[in-house]
Design a protein around this motif. Structure first.
Motif, PDB file in Angstrom:
ATOM      1  N   GLN A  64     -25.292   8.804  -1.514  1.00 39.44           N
ATOM      2  CA  GLN A  64     -26.527   9.037  -2.254  1.00 39.44           C
ATOM      3  C   GLN A  64     -27.070   7.749  -2.855  1.00 39.44           C
ATOM      4  O   GLN A  64     -28.217   7.689  -3.268  1.00 39.44           O
ATOM      5  CB  GLN A  64     -26.295  10.094  -3.329  1.00 39.44           C
ATOM      6  N   THR A  65     -26.247   6.702  -2.895  1.00 37.49           N
ATOM      7  CA  THR A  65     -26.664   5.404  -3.397  1.00 37.49           C
ATOM      8  C   THR A  65     -26.991   4.529  -2.199  1.00 37.49           C
ATOM      9  O   THR A  65     -26.122   3.894  -1.633  1.00 37.49           O
ATOM     10  CB  THR A  65     -25.537   4.741  -4.229  1.00 37.49           C
ATOM     11  N   ARG A  66     -28.222   4.531  -1.791  1.00 41.27           N
ATOM     12  CA  ARG A  66     -28.643   3.754  -0.620  1.00 41.27           C
ATOM     13  C   ARG A  66     -29.012   2.339  -1.060  1.00 41.27           C
ATOM     14  O   ARG A  66     -30.121   2.084  -1.515  1.00 41.27           O
ATOM     15  CB  ARG A  66     -29.839   4.419   0.061  1.00 41.27           C
ATOM     16  N   ASP A  67     -28.052   1.416  -0.945  1.00 36.78           N
ATOM     17  CA  ASP A  67     -28.324   0.027  -1.253  1.00 36.78           C
ATOM     18  C   ASP A  67     -27.626  -0.849  -0.213  1.00 36.78           C
ATOM     19  O   ASP A  67     -27.069  -0.344   0.764  1.00 36.78           O
ATOM     20  CB  ASP A  67     -27.898  -0.324  -2.682  1.00 36.78           C
ATOM     21  N   ALA A  68     -27.627  -2.148  -0.421  1.00 37.72           N
ATOM     22  CA  ALA A  68     -27.055  -3.083   0.546  1.00 37.72           C
ATOM     23  C   ALA A  68     -25.546  -2.901   0.712  1.00 37.72           C
ATOM     24  O   ALA A  68     -24.972  -3.304   1.723  1.00 37.72           O
ATOM     25  CB  ALA A  68     -27.364  -4.515   0.112  1.00 37.72           C
ATOM     26  N   TRP A  69     -24.899  -2.289  -0.258  1.00 38.89           N
ATOM     27  CA  TRP A  69     -23.439  -2.137  -0.227  1.00 38.89           C
ATOM     28  C   TRP A  69     -22.996  -0.752   0.216  1.00 38.89           C
ATOM     29  O   TRP A  69     -21.808  -0.462   0.256  1.00 38.89           O
ATOM     30  CB  TRP A  69     -22.854  -2.444  -1.618  1.00 38.89           C
ATOM     31  N   CYS A  70     -23.923   0.106   0.530  1.00 39.82           N
ATOM     32  CA  CYS A  70     -23.623   1.508   0.828  1.00 39.82           C
ATOM     33  C   CYS A  70     -22.599   1.656   1.957  1.00 39.82           C
ATOM     34  O   CYS A  70     -21.625   2.390   1.823  1.00 39.82           O
ATOM     35  CB  CYS A  70     -24.907   2.245   1.168  1.00 39.82           C
ATOM     36  N   GLU A  71     -22.808   0.958   3.067  1.00 41.97           N
ATOM     37  CA  GLU A  71     -21.910   1.120   4.211  1.00 41.97           C
ATOM     38  C   GLU A  71     -20.497   0.638   3.886  1.00 41.97           C
ATOM     39  O   GLU A  71     -19.516   1.295   4.215  1.00 41.97           O
ATOM     40  CB  GLU A  71     -22.466   0.365   5.420  1.00 41.97           C
ATOM     41  N   GLN A  72     -20.398  -0.504   3.224  1.00 40.48           N
ATOM     42  CA  GLN A  72     -19.079  -1.027   2.851  1.00 40.48           C
ATOM     43  C   GLN A  72     -18.383  -0.078   1.871  1.00 40.48           C
ATOM     44  O   GLN A  72     -17.206   0.230   2.015  1.00 40.48           O
ATOM     45  CB  GLN A  72     -19.233  -2.405   2.211  1.00 40.48           C
ATOM     46  N   ALA A  73     -19.120   0.397   0.888  1.00 37.87           N
ATOM     47  CA  ALA A  73     -18.544   1.317  -0.098  1.00 37.87           C
ATOM     48  C   ALA A  73     -18.128   2.628   0.562  1.00 37.87           C
ATOM     49  O   ALA A  73     -17.090   3.198   0.224  1.00 37.87           O
ATOM     50  CB  ALA A  73     -19.552   1.578  -1.220  1.00 37.87           C
ATOM     51  N   ALA A  74     -18.923   3.101   1.518  1.00 43.44           N
ATOM     52  CA  ALA A  74     -18.583   4.335   2.229  1.00 43.44           C
ATOM     53  C   ALA A  74     -17.271   4.162   2.993  1.00 43.44           C
ATOM     54  O   ALA A  74     -16.450   5.078   3.041  1.00 43.44           O
ATOM     55  CB  ALA A  74     -19.705   4.723   3.181  1.00 43.44           C
ATOM     56  N   GLY A  75     -17.081   3.006   3.582  1.00 47.77           N
ATOM     57  CA  GLY A  75     -15.835   2.744   4.297  1.00 47.77           C
ATOM     58  C   GLY A  75     -14.626   2.787   3.386  1.00 47.77           C
ATOM     59  O   GLY A  75     -13.603   3.404   3.718  1.00 47.77           O
ATOM     60  N   TYR A  76     -14.730   2.151   2.236  1.00 44.06           N
ATOM     61  CA  TYR A  76     -13.622   2.189   1.275  1.00 44.06           C
ATOM     62  C   TYR A  76     -13.377   3.611   0.772  1.00 44.06           C
ATOM     63  O   TYR A  76     -12.240   4.055   0.670  1.00 44.06           O
ATOM     64  CB  TYR A  76     -13.896   1.257   0.089  1.00 44.06           C
ATOM     65  N   ALA A  77     -14.462   4.321   0.473  1.00 43.46           N
ATOM     66  CA  ALA A  77     -14.322   5.697  -0.013  1.00 43.46           C
ATOM     67  C   ALA A  77     -13.685   6.588   1.051  1.00 43.46           C
ATOM     68  O   ALA A  77     -12.825   7.421   0.743  1.00 43.46           O
ATOM     69  CB  ALA A  77     -15.691   6.252  -0.427  1.00 43.46           C
ATOM     70  N   LEU A  78     -14.083   6.402   2.310  1.00 38.88           N
ATOM     71  CA  LEU A  78     -13.505   7.193   3.390  1.00 38.88           C
ATOM     72  C   LEU A  78     -12.022   6.882   3.553  1.00 38.88           C
ATOM     73  O   LEU A  78     -11.195   7.787   3.720  1.00 38.88           O
ATOM     74  CB  LEU A  78     -14.251   6.933   4.697  1.00 38.88           C
ATOM     75  N   GLY A  79     -11.657   5.620   3.486  1.00 39.58           N
ATOM     76  CA  GLY A  79     -10.251   5.241   3.578  1.00 39.58           C
ATOM     77  C   GLY A  79      -9.426   5.856   2.459  1.00 39.58           C
ATOM     78  O   GLY A  79      -8.343   6.407   2.692  1.00 39.58           O
ATOM     79  N   LEU A  80      -9.919   5.785   1.222  1.00 39.69           N
ATOM     80  CA  LEU A  80      -9.209   6.388   0.090  1.00 39.69           C
ATOM     81  C   LEU A  80      -9.105   7.904   0.244  1.00 39.69           C
ATOM     82  O   LEU A  80      -8.086   8.508  -0.084  1.00 39.69           O
ATOM     83  CB  LEU A  80      -9.910   6.032  -1.222  1.00 39.69           C
ATOM     84  N   PHE A  81     -10.168   8.512   0.758  1.00 39.46           N
ATOM     85  CA  PHE A  81     -10.152   9.950   0.993  1.00 39.46           C
ATOM     86  C   PHE A  81      -9.058  10.317   1.995  1.00 39.46           C
ATOM     87  O   PHE A  81      -8.283  11.246   1.779  1.00 39.46           O
ATOM     88  CB  PHE A  81     -11.520  10.423   1.497  1.00 39.46           C
ATOM     89  N   LEU A  82      -8.993   9.596   3.114  1.00 34.13           N
ATOM     90  CA  LEU A  82      -7.996   9.909   4.140  1.00 34.13           C
ATOM     91  C   LEU A  82      -6.572   9.688   3.641  1.00 34.13           C
ATOM     92  O   LEU A  82      -5.663  10.448   3.969  1.00 34.13           O
ATOM     93  CB  LEU A  82      -8.274   9.095   5.411  1.00 34.13           C
ATOM     94  N   ILE A  83      -6.375   8.659   2.817  1.00 29.63           N
ATOM     95  CA  ILE A  83      -5.049   8.427   2.234  1.00 29.63           C
ATOM     96  C   ILE A  83      -4.677   9.582   1.301  1.00 29.63           C
ATOM     97  O   ILE A  83      -3.565  10.120   1.367  1.00 29.63           O
ATOM     98  CB  ILE A  83      -4.999   7.076   1.496  1.00 29.63           C
ATOM     99  N   ALA A  84      -5.609   9.987   0.437  1.00 33.41           N
ATOM    100  CA  ALA A  84      -5.342  11.108  -0.478  1.00 33.41           C
ATOM    101  C   ALA A  84      -5.087  12.390   0.307  1.00 33.41           C
ATOM    102  O   ALA A  84      -4.178  13.163  -0.020  1.00 33.41           O
ATOM    103  CB  ALA A  84      -6.520  11.293  -1.438  1.00 33.41           C
ATOM    104  N   LEU A  85      -5.855  12.610   1.358  1.00 34.73           N
ATOM    105  CA  LEU A  85      -5.669  13.795   2.183  1.00 34.73           C
ATOM    106  C   LEU A  85      -4.305  13.764   2.878  1.00 34.73           C
ATOM    107  O   LEU A  85      -3.621  14.779   2.963  1.00 34.73           O
ATOM    108  CB  LEU A  85      -6.798  13.884   3.214  1.00 34.73           C
TER     109      LEU A  85
END
Length: 170
Positions: free
Chosen positions: A107-128
């Protein structure tokens, strides 16, 4: 039924549905997280209303670029079994918190969105993985990381996306 050239995760926030995956059916209720591998035939039929879901679609190159560990991406390799691709996610667990972070990042569309999404996805998969290790189908005894890396290379360099309009004509 339909398929996609991307990976898909659906979290059912409210209600329930019947999930069809490669012709096999199962029920999924609120609190379920469903994984669809790319190019896997599937369909969703809401059964319990009101029905509300969160859908995250991930391009293969994005997933491969951000999640270098094949053990984490193996959650999408459910082998066409609708029961194995559907996981209960507790709202007070780490995986749910990480899923909320992914949504906040998108929901935060800025220059860092894709990089942040990657980190968030990685943390999500680790938690899962910590909450549902049996849902991850990578087996160190059956395939080495080198084989997984070769498979990933082949998918990145030799697999092409199939536009649905070409598939529909066949």
């Amino acid at each position: 039924p339909h398929l996609h050239s991307f990976f898909e995760m659906i979290y059912i926030e409210e209600g329930g549905l019947t999930l069809t995956l490669n012709g096999k059916k199962t029920a999924a209720q609120a609190g379920s997280l469903i994984f669809f591998n790319r190019l896997t035939m599937h369909d969703l039929y809401p059964q319990k209303l009101p029905y509300r879901r969160i859908c995250v679609q991930i391009a293969p190159d994005f997933l491969n670029m951000l999640c270098l560990d094949a053990r984490l991406t193996s959650v999408w390799a459910q082998g066409g079994d609708p029961v194995r691709c559907c996981l209960p996610i507790a709202k007070d667990g780490q995986a749910y918190s990480a899923l909320e972070r992914i949504l906040a990042v998108y929901q935060t569309r800025d220059a860092w969105c894709e990089q942040a999404a990657g980190y968030a996805l990685g943390l999500f998969l680790i938690a899962l993985h910590r909450e549902h290790p049996s849902a991850f189908h990578w087996n160190a005894g059956s395939a080495s990381p080198g084989i997984w890396a070769a498979k990933q290379y082949i998918e990145e360099h030799y697999c092409e996306d199939l536009p649905t309009h070409l598939l529909a004509g066949k």
